[in-house]
Design a protein around this motif. Structure first.
Motif, PDB file in Angstrom:
ATOM      1  N   ILE A   1     -21.472   1.564  -7.546  1.00  0.00           N
ATOM      2  CA  ILE A   1     -21.139   1.323  -6.136  1.00  0.00           C
ATOM      3  C   ILE A   1     -20.844  -0.162  -5.925  1.00  0.00           C
ATOM      4  O   ILE A   1     -19.871  -0.532  -5.267  1.00  0.00           O
ATOM      5  N   ASP A   2     -21.655  -1.017  -6.513  1.00  0.00           N
ATOM      6  CA  ASP A   2     -21.439  -2.461  -6.362  1.00  0.00           C
ATOM      7  C   ASP A   2     -20.104  -2.877  -6.980  1.00  0.00           C
ATOM      8  O   ASP A   2     -19.342  -3.637  -6.359  1.00  0.00           O
ATOM      9  N   VAL A   3     -19.805  -2.386  -8.163  1.00  0.00           N
ATOM     10  CA  VAL A   3     -18.541  -2.737  -8.829  1.00  0.00           C
ATOM     11  C   VAL A   3     -17.352  -2.294  -7.970  1.00  0.00           C
ATOM     12  O   VAL A   3     -16.398  -3.046  -7.753  1.00  0.00           O
ATOM     13  N   GLY A   4     -17.425  -1.067  -7.450  1.00  0.00           N
ATOM     14  CA  GLY A   4     -16.308  -0.562  -6.648  1.00  0.00           C
ATOM     15  C   GLY A   4     -16.134  -1.276  -5.328  1.00  0.00           C
ATOM     16  O   GLY A   4     -15.054  -1.251  -4.740  1.00  0.00           O
ATOM     17  N   SER A   5     -17.174  -1.914  -4.864  1.00  0.00           N
ATOM     18  CA  SER A   5     -17.141  -2.507  -3.517  1.00  0.00           C
ATOM     19  C   SER A   5     -16.519  -3.895  -3.466  1.00  0.00           C
ATOM     20  O   SER A   5     -16.282  -4.426  -2.386  1.00  0.00           O
TER      21      SER A   5
ATOM     22  N   SER B   1     -10.651  -5.599  -1.096  1.00  0.00           N
ATOM     23  CA  SER B   1     -10.059  -4.356  -1.606  1.00  0.00           C
ATOM     24  C   SER B   1     -11.142  -3.370  -2.035  1.00  0.00           C
ATOM     25  O   SER B   1     -11.005  -2.680  -3.045  1.00  0.00           O
ATOM     26  N   ASN B   2     -12.223  -3.324  -1.264  1.00  0.00           N
ATOM     27  CA  ASN B   2     -13.312  -2.363  -1.457  1.00  0.00           C
ATOM     28  C   ASN B   2     -12.750  -0.959  -1.696  1.00  0.00           C
ATOM     29  O   ASN B   2     -12.111  -0.376  -0.828  1.00  0.00           O
ATOM     30  N   ALA B   3     -13.004  -0.416  -2.895  1.00  0.00           N
ATOM     31  CA  ALA B   3     -12.382   0.859  -3.276  1.00  0.00           C
ATOM     32  C   ALA B   3     -12.933   2.051  -2.497  1.00  0.00           C
ATOM     33  O   ALA B   3     -12.300   3.108  -2.446  1.00  0.00           O
TER      34      ALA B   3
END
Ligand code: FNR
Length: 190
Positions: A92-96, A101-103
Motif C-alpha cells: 500500500i505504501d509503495v503504491g501510494s 500519482s498515487n496508484a
C-alpha cells in the motif's frame, strides 16, 4: 449490464500454503464472469524508503503501473498481531507514492480477511480499511467478509467444503461487481 473489470487481487501472506491465497484462487473460480481477478504479487517489493524515489526500483514502478491499469482492487488479508501483515502494508505504501500519482486514488476496493481462528481477522480488516481511506480508495462497506476457521474450509483442490461458505463468497463477489459498476458507470444526472 455488460463489460468486464480487471480486478487486481493482493494477498497479504507470502506463506507457500497460505489459506489467504487459496481463498483468492477460489474467488477467481466463484466470481461472476465480469470480474477478471488476477493476483498481483507483492513479495518482491522492497521495503518502502522515500530516498529510493530518486531512482525507484523496477518492482515498484511495475507494481504502480499494474495497479493503475486495474479497474478495482481486492485486498485479501490474514491478521498478524491484530493488524495487517507488513508485506501488505508495504505494498500500500509503495503504491501510494509519489503522492501526485498515487496508484490507489479513487479506485473501487473490497476487503476480505481470513484467519484459522474464529474472529476472521477482524482487526486486520479494519486496520486495512483505515489505510485505504488514507490512500483515497472507495472501499465497499457491505457485505463485510471475515472468514474464520480457515484450516477447515478447503478441500485438497482448494474448493470450499461447505456450500454455505461458497455461497457467501459468491454473494460478496456479486456485491463487489455491483459496487464497481456503480462507481465506474454512474447514472447520468436527471
Ligand atoms: C499470526 N496469526 C494470527 N491470527 C489471528 O487470528 N490473529 C493474529 O493477531 C495473529 N497474529 C499472527 C502473527 C504472526 C506473526 C503470524 C505468523 C501469525 C496466525 C495467522 O492467522 C495464521 O498463520 C494464518 O494461517 C496466516 O494466513 P495465511 O498465511 O494462511 O494466509
Amino acid at each position: 449490464m455488460s463489460g468486464t473489470f480487471d480486478v487486481a487481487a493482493l494477498v497479504g501472506s507470502l506463506r507457500r500454503d497460505s489459506y489467504t491465497r487459496i481463498l483468492v484462487k477460489a474467488f477467481t473460480r466463484l466470481a461472476p464472469p465480469a470480474l477478471q481477478i488476477e493476483i498481483v504479487e507483492i513479495g518482491g517489493l522492497s521495503i518502502y524508503n522515500y530516498d529510493d524515489e530518486a531512482s525507484p526500483p523496477a518492482a515498484w514502478t511495475d507494481f504502480r503501473a499494474r495497479i493503475k491499469r486495474a479497474d478495482a482492487v481486492l485486498f485479501a488479508t490474514p491478521e498478524y498481531n491484530r493488524s495487517v501483515p507488513a508485506v501488505l502494508k508495504n505494498a500500500i505504501d509503495v503504491g501510494s507514492r509519489p503522492l501526485i500519482s498515487n496508484a490507489w486514488a479513487h479506485k473501487p476496493a473490497a476487503v476480505v480477511s481470513l484467519s484459522p481462528g474464529v474472529m476472521g481477522a477482524f482487526g486486520a480488516n479494519h486496520h486495512l480499511r483505515q489505510s485505504l481511506v488514507a490512500v483515497g480508495m472507495a472501499t465497499m462497506a457491505h457485505p463485510e467478509a471475515y472468514i474464520g476457521g480457515a484450516a477447515k474450509l478447503f478441500d485438497a483442490a482448494g474448493d470450499f467444503m461447505n456450500p454455505a461458505s461458497a455461497e457467501f463468497c459468491v454473494s460478496f463477489l456479486i456485491a463487489f461487481e455491483l459496487w464497481i459498476r456503480r462507481l465506474t458507470n454512474p447514472l447520468p444526472a436527471s
